[in-house]
Each structure stands twice: as C-alpha cells, then as structure tokens.
Design an enzyme around this catalytic site. Structure first.
Site, short mmCIF file in Angstrom:
data_model
loop_
_atom_site.label_atom_id
_atom_site.label_comp_id
_atom_site.label_asym_id
_atom_site.label_seq_id
_atom_site.Cartn_x
_atom_site.Cartn_y
_atom_site.Cartn_z
N LYS A 13 0.83 -1.21 0.00
CA LYS A 13 0.00 0.00 0.00
C LYS A 13 0.86 1.26 0.00
O LYS A 13 2.05 1.24 0.32
CB LYS A 13 -0.93 0.02 1.22
CG LYS A 13 -0.23 -0.04 2.59
CD LYS A 13 0.32 1.28 3.10
CE LYS A 13 1.03 1.14 4.42
NZ LYS A 13 1.69 2.40 4.87
N PRO A 102 10.26 -3.67 -0.32
CA PRO A 102 11.41 -3.39 0.56
C PRO A 102 11.00 -3.37 2.03
O PRO A 102 9.90 -2.97 2.38
CB PRO A 102 11.89 -2.01 0.10
CG PRO A 102 10.72 -1.40 -0.61
CD PRO A 102 9.96 -2.53 -1.22
N GLY A 106 7.63 1.62 4.67
CA GLY A 106 6.39 2.37 4.75
C GLY A 106 5.33 1.89 3.78
O GLY A 106 4.32 2.57 3.57
N GLY A 109 4.91 -3.95 3.95
CA GLY A 109 5.41 -5.21 3.43
C GLY A 109 5.17 -6.40 4.34
O GLY A 109 4.74 -7.46 3.88
N SER A 111 2.98 -6.48 6.84
CA SER A 111 1.54 -6.56 7.09
C SER A 111 0.81 -7.25 5.95
O SER A 111 -0.12 -8.03 6.16
CB SER A 111 0.96 -5.16 7.31
OG SER A 111 1.47 -4.57 8.48
N ASP A 144 -1.97 -2.18 9.88
CA ASP A 144 -2.27 -2.17 8.44
C ASP A 144 -2.88 -3.47 7.95
O ASP A 144 -3.40 -3.53 6.83
CB ASP A 144 -0.99 -1.90 7.63
CG ASP A 144 -0.52 -0.46 7.73
OD1 ASP A 144 -1.37 0.42 8.00
OD2 ASP A 144 0.68 -0.21 7.53
#
Length: 300
Positions: A13, A102, A106, A109, A111, A144
C-alpha cells in the site's frame, strides 16, 4: 477434495495521507490515513505439510535472508492464530514468501504478508471465513493488516484498524523510490512525539483528509497540494537527505510526491501524458542503486 497448496499475491500500500490525532493511554497513536493498495506485491505460497512429517505447526522460508522465521514474523503469527482456533487445520503449514516489497519502507510489506497468510489459510483449509471473520485476527497482528485483507482504498482511523472504503485513485503513473534507508515504525513515532513536544510539527503539516478524498476524484492540482504525511518530519529529522529525494522526484516531473507510511519510500504520481518522464526518472533513480517500481495507478 483438499488442496495441497495455494498462492496469494500480497499487494502492498501507499498512504495518500497520514495524520496523527493524538496519543492514547495505552501508548498507541490515534491516526487518520488514506490507504490505497498498489500493484507491487510479494508472493506468498502455502503448503500443507504431511502429518507424519511436520515438526512445527508453521514453517517460514523466504528468498529474503533477513526475514524472521519465527513468531517475530507477522506471517508466522497470522498462521499460528488460525491454527490455534480451527480444528480443520489438522496438518502443519509451510509458508514461502517471495519478497519484492522493501523492508521498513512504509509500504506495509510485513503486514501484507500476514494478510495474505490469513486469506491463504482460509482457502487452503476451506475454513469458509469472510473478510469480516478475519478482521479480528488481522487487528491482533498489526494496524495495516485489516486494510490489506482486501485490495482497494480506505480512510483508516483509530489505530488504523477502523476502515471506511472509498473509490481509489486510478489515474496516472506511479513511481516508487527508496534510497535503501530503513526507518522502523516505532522509531518514527518516537521521533514524532519528540518533535511535537518541542512544537516543531507545524499545523500546516496535518492533512485535510476529507479534502484529499474530494481531490482524488477531481483535479490533480488539488491533490498535489493537499497530500500530506506528518511522519515526513521525523524522517527528515533522522535522514535529511530524504528531503532532497522528495524534491528530486518532484523536479523529475511528478505532479504529486509524498512519503508512504513511516518511510523511507517516496512515491510520485505522474500524469499519463508524462509517462516518458516517469520512465526517465525511474531509470535515473535505479542507476543510483535505489529501489524503484513503476506502474499505472490501479484499483487492482
């Protein structure tokens, strides 16, 4: 007939907005965010392990050597929670995660891998659970994870687990750039609290979330000026070079530029008529050794 394996695309996201509304008594931060899934994904493959062979209820392997293979891994916790509660999960589960997102970027990844495991376990063992049934498990794992159970776009409030789905942004070209800097989310929030206590988070740093939602369906100029992420301030405090990166992406022709989540991945959104400029920018940052990803904005 029982399935032996399933394969899930774990879409990550971006944050089109991120605001911190305050800190709760339990230490968590109240947030207001606009989240949207994008076409970058990890691939998560789940296999049943024959009952005569399995030693552990969950086994994690990955192409990423840095990925934890125990309860520190969110995907492991997701599988364990369902295995604990559902007798139909009567074998062990081997999970392979092909990482492309990566770490500490942020982009959600870890989640999204957990969300993929919840969906994958549901399919592999024919549990018959709805997305609503999986939400309480997702909320136990991370803020998330509930959103990443289902592709799309949403306003997330509370600690990020209260979701109101909206129409996603589907126009333009997306460019992701990460200069191989890791920023752990807890550190970003600690520095935010430090800067906020010193009065160094200006009022104009906070996004107008309702205004951004309106701008997503209207004019690019409105979206560009309204997209904000208050966690850019701790990111720039920790790594001043990230401010130069943001400016460089904008100078390359992006109509809107923002850091996603707690960083350090930045995304630029280019108009479709600027696709060539976006491609040149992607090549420029890739040749510098940065992680890059370019695609059309998509509702998936």
């Amino acid at each position: 007939m029982k399935r032996d394996s399933v394969e899930i695309k774990a879409y990550c996201k971006i944050n089109l907005a991120l605001d911190i509304k305050g800190r709760r008594s339990d230490g968590y931060h109240e947030v207001e965010m606009i989240l949207q899934t994008i076409p970058l994904y990890d691939t998560v493959i789940l296999h049943r392990t024959p009952a005569s062979e399995w030693r552990k209820p969950v086994t994690i392997t990955s192409n990423a050597t840095w990925l934890p293979q125990d309860e520190k891994n969110t995907a492991y916790r997701a599988a364990y929670l369902l295995a604990r509660d559902f007798p139909k999960i009567d074998t062990g589960t081997e999970i392979f995660i092909n990482k492309k997102v990566p770490r500490c970027g942020g982009l959600g990844g870890s989640s999204t891998d957990a969300a993929a495991v919840l969906n994958g376990m549901n399919q592999l063992y024919d549990l018959g659970l709805t997305a609503g049934d999986l939400l309480p498990y997702a909320a136990q794992i991370g803020a998330d994870v509930p959103f990443l159970l289902t592709p799309g776009a949403a306003i997330a409030t509370g600690i990020g687990t209260e979701l109101h789905y909206i129409e996603p942004l589907c126009d333009g070209i997306l460019l992701l750039v990460n200069p191989n800097i890791d920023i752990c989310t807890p550190e970003a929030y600690r520095v935010y609290d430090f800067l906020e206590a010193k009065g160094e988070i200006p009022q104009e740093a906070h996004p107008d979330v309702a205004g951004i939602v309106r701008a997503m369906a209207k004019r690019w100029e409105q979206l560009s000026s309204k997209m904000k992420n208050v966690l850019e301030y701790p990111a720039f405090y920790l790594h001043p070079e990230l401010l130069k990166l943001k400016e460089s992406i904008r100078e390359s022709g992006a109509s809107a530029v923002l850091m996603s989540g707690s960083g350090a991945t930045f995304f630029g959104i280019f108009r479709r008529e600027d696709t060539v400029r976006a491609g040149r920018a992607e090549e420029y940052f890739r040749e510098k050794g940065y992680f890059t990803f370019m695609s059309e904005m998509s509702a998936l």
